[in-house]
Enzyme design. Sequence first.
Site, PDB file in Angstrom:
ATOM      1  CB  SER A 136      -0.987   0.018   1.164  1.00  0.00           C
ATOM      2  OG  SER A 136      -0.593  -0.786   2.208  1.00  0.00           O
TER       3      SER A 136
ATOM      4  CG  HIS B 167      -3.448  -0.770  -3.337  1.00  0.00           C
ATOM      5  ND1 HIS B 167      -3.922   0.505  -3.112  1.00  0.00           N
ATOM      6  CD2 HIS B 167      -3.228  -1.302  -2.118  1.00  0.00           C
ATOM      7  CE1 HIS B 167      -3.968   0.715  -1.803  1.00  0.00           C
ATOM      8  NE2 HIS B 167      -3.556  -0.360  -1.182  1.00  0.00           N
TER       9      HIS B 167
ATOM     10  CD  GLU C 240      -4.985   2.906  -6.141  1.00  0.00           C
ATOM     11  OE1 GLU C 240      -4.679   2.350  -5.069  1.00  0.00           O
ATOM     12  OE2 GLU C 240      -4.870   4.127  -6.291  1.00  0.00           O
TER      13      GLU C 240
ATOM     14  CG  ASN D 258      -4.454   4.548   0.425  1.00  0.00           C
ATOM     15  OD1 ASN D 258      -5.660   4.523   0.703  1.00  0.00           O
ATOM     16  ND2 ASN D 258      -3.690   3.480   0.541  1.00  0.00           N
TER      17      ASN D 258
HETATM   18  N1  NAD Z   1      -4.606  -4.359   5.679  1.00  0.00           N
HETATM   19  C1  NAD Z   1      -5.012  -3.522   4.740  1.00  0.00           C
HETATM   20  O1  NAD Z   1      -6.011  -2.789   4.888  1.00  0.00           O
HETATM   21  C2  NAD Z   1      -4.275  -3.464   3.423  1.00  0.00           C
HETATM   22  C3  NAD Z   1      -4.890  -2.890   2.303  1.00  0.00           C
HETATM   23  C4  NAD Z   1      -4.200  -2.876   1.069  1.00  0.00           C
HETATM   24  C5  NAD Z   1      -2.912  -3.417   1.002  1.00  0.00           C
HETATM   25  N2  NAD Z   1      -2.326  -3.939   2.125  1.00  0.00           N
HETATM   26  C6  NAD Z   1      -0.981  -4.519   1.995  1.00  0.00           C
HETATM   27  O2  NAD Z   1      -1.083  -5.935   1.928  1.00  0.00           O
HETATM   28  C7  NAD Z   1       0.098  -6.527   2.490  1.00  0.00           C
HETATM   29  C8  NAD Z   1      -0.294  -7.536   3.561  1.00  0.00           C
HETATM   30  O3  NAD Z   1      -1.024  -6.856   4.561  1.00  0.00           O
HETATM   31  P1  NAD Z   1      -1.984  -7.661   5.568  1.00  0.00           P
HETATM   32  O4  NAD Z   1      -2.885  -6.641   6.165  1.00  0.00           O
HETATM   33  O5  NAD Z   1      -2.552  -8.863   4.908  1.00  0.00           O
HETATM   34  O6  NAD Z   1      -0.909  -8.133   6.675  1.00  0.00           O
HETATM   35  P2  NAD Z   1      -0.999  -9.398   7.644  1.00  0.00           P
HETATM   36  O7  NAD Z   1      -0.069  -9.103   8.759  1.00  0.00           O
HETATM   37  O8  NAD Z   1      -2.407  -9.755   7.942  1.00  0.00           O
HETATM   38  O9  NAD Z   1      -0.386 -10.598   6.755  1.00  0.00           O
HETATM   39  C9  NAD Z   1       0.935 -10.649   6.322  1.00  0.00           C
HETATM   40  C10 NAD Z   1       1.336 -12.115   6.159  1.00  0.00           C
HETATM   41  O10 NAD Z   1       2.609 -12.181   5.513  1.00  0.00           O
HETATM   42  C11 NAD Z   1       3.284 -13.291   6.058  1.00  0.00           C
HETATM   43  N3  NAD Z   1       4.701 -13.236   5.754  1.00  0.00           N
HETATM   44  C12 NAD Z   1       5.675 -12.517   6.386  1.00  0.00           C
HETATM   45  N4  NAD Z   1       6.868 -12.787   5.826  1.00  0.00           N
HETATM   46  C13 NAD Z   1       6.657 -13.685   4.833  1.00  0.00           C
HETATM   47  C14 NAD Z   1       7.498 -14.360   3.903  1.00  0.00           C
HETATM   48  N5  NAD Z   1       8.821 -14.182   3.896  1.00  0.00           N
HETATM   49  N6  NAD Z   1       6.929 -15.228   3.011  1.00  0.00           N
HETATM   50  C15 NAD Z   1       5.599 -15.448   3.027  1.00  0.00           C
HETATM   51  N7  NAD Z   1       4.749 -14.841   3.891  1.00  0.00           N
HETATM   52  C16 NAD Z   1       5.272 -13.980   4.776  1.00  0.00           C
HETATM   53  C17 NAD Z   1       2.949 -13.206   7.537  1.00  0.00           C
HETATM   54  O11 NAD Z   1       3.223 -14.453   8.201  1.00  0.00           O
HETATM   55  C18 NAD Z   1       1.466 -12.866   7.489  1.00  0.00           C
HETATM   56  O12 NAD Z   1       0.654 -14.027   7.472  1.00  0.00           O
HETATM   57  C19 NAD Z   1       0.964  -5.362   2.970  1.00  0.00           C
HETATM   58  O13 NAD Z   1       1.888  -5.039   1.966  1.00  0.00           O
HETATM   59  C20 NAD Z   1      -0.049  -4.242   3.160  1.00  0.00           C
HETATM   60  O14 NAD Z   1       0.508  -2.965   3.032  1.00  0.00           O
HETATM   61  C21 NAD Z   1      -2.977  -4.007   3.316  1.00  0.00           C
END
Ligand code: NAD
Length: 283
Positions: A119, A140, A152, A190
Site C-alpha cells: 500500500s 492494490h 488499483e 490513498n
Molecule cells: N490491511 C489492509 O487494509 C491493506 C490494504 C491494502 C494493502 N495492504 C498490503 O497488503 C500486504 C499484507 O497486509 P496484511 O494486512 O494482509 O498483513 P498481515 O499481517 O495480515 O499478513 C501478512 C502475512 O505475511 C506473512 N509473511 C511474512 N513474511 C513472509 C514471507 N517471507 N513469506 C511469506 N509470507 C510472509 C505473515 O506471516 C502474514 O501471514 C501489505 O503489503 C499491506 O501494506 C494491506
Amino acid sequence: MSFEKIGIIGAGQMGNGIAQVCAVAGLAVTMVDVSAAAVDRGIATLSGSLDRLVKKDKLTAADKAAAVARVKGSTDYAALQGLDLVIEAATENLELKLRILKQVSELAGDATVIATNTSSISITQLAAVVRAPERFIGLHFFNPVPMMALLEVIRGLQTSDSTQAEAIAFAHAIGKTPIAVKNSPGFAVNRILCPMINEAVFVLQEGLATAEDIDTGMKLGCNQPIGPLALADLIGLDTLLAVMQVFCEGFNDPKYRPAPLLKEMVAAGRLGRKSGRGFYTYG
Ligand SMILES: NC(=O)c1ccc[n+]([C@@H]2O[C@H](COP(=O)([O-])OP(=O)(O)OC[C@H]3O[C@@H](n4cnc5c(N)ncnc54)[C@H](O)[C@@H]3O)[C@@H](O)[C@H]2O)c1
C-alpha cells in the site's frame, strides 16, 4: 493470455482475501506463508468467509467446497514455480519485500507476471530487483478484499503495456473494477483519501466542530458511508501517520504534513479501534 494459476505470498488479512476471490472465480490458487500455522489460519479464514456467503444464499455449499478445493497451501516457495501470476501480499516491510521478490523472480517461469499488493512502497523500486521488471506490476486490493470492488492497477516505470493489459483483464476475471494508475506515493486512492482524513483532524484540532459533527457533516453532506475520523480509527492512527509521513517525504511538500493532533494521539497510544481509543472510545 489469461491467468489461471495464481500464487499468493502471505496468507494474512489481504492474502487470504485475494485467495478467496481468485478461488471463487475458478482460478487455481497456491498460497505460501512462513509457517504451516499461518497457512492453515489463512485457509480457515477464507473457508469461514465463504460459509457466511453460503448462509446469506450468495454461494451454494457445492460452490464453496469447490472454491476451497482450488486453494493449496504451502510453506515452500518452490510451490510457486510455473504459475501465471504471483501476488506478493506479505508484511509491509521494504527489506522483506525486496528479499521475497528477488527469490520468487529467480524461480518463477519467464512468462510469470509478478505483482505486489503493497500500500505504500514504490512499484518502480520493487520492480528493480526482479529478473523481468517489465512483467512486474502493483495490484492494490482494498480491505476486506471479498467486499471491496476496486483494484488499483499500478504500473512502475518499467511495466510493459502488455503486463498492464493482462493485469486489467485479471481484475475483470475476478469480478473487480480496475483503475489504471502510475506509480507515485499512495498511488491514487490513498493519495486523495489520507490527506482528506488528515484535514479532518486539523478541523478537530482547531476546535471548529466536534468529532461527531465533523463525521456527521461528511456523511450527510458528502454522502460518505463513514465519517473521516471514524475511518481514521478503523485504519489505525499510527498507519495514517506513517502514510502522511511517506507523502511528506516522497513529495517534499509541506501540504502533506501530518496534523499535530494526529501525532499527539499516536504518541499517547490512542491508535483507534485496535487500542480501544482514538477519536472515539471502543468497548
Ligand atoms: N490491511 C489492509 O487494509 C491493506 C490494504 C491494502 C494493502 N495492504 C498490503 O497488503 C500486504 C499484507 O497486509 P496484511 O494486512 O494482509 O498483513 P498481515 O499481517 O495480515 O499478513 C501478512 C502475512 O505475511 C506473512 N509473511 C511474512 N513474511 C513472509 C514471507 N517471507 N513469506 C511469506 N509470507 C510472509 C505473515 O506471516 C502474514 O501471514 C501489505 O503489503 C499491506 O501494506 C494491506
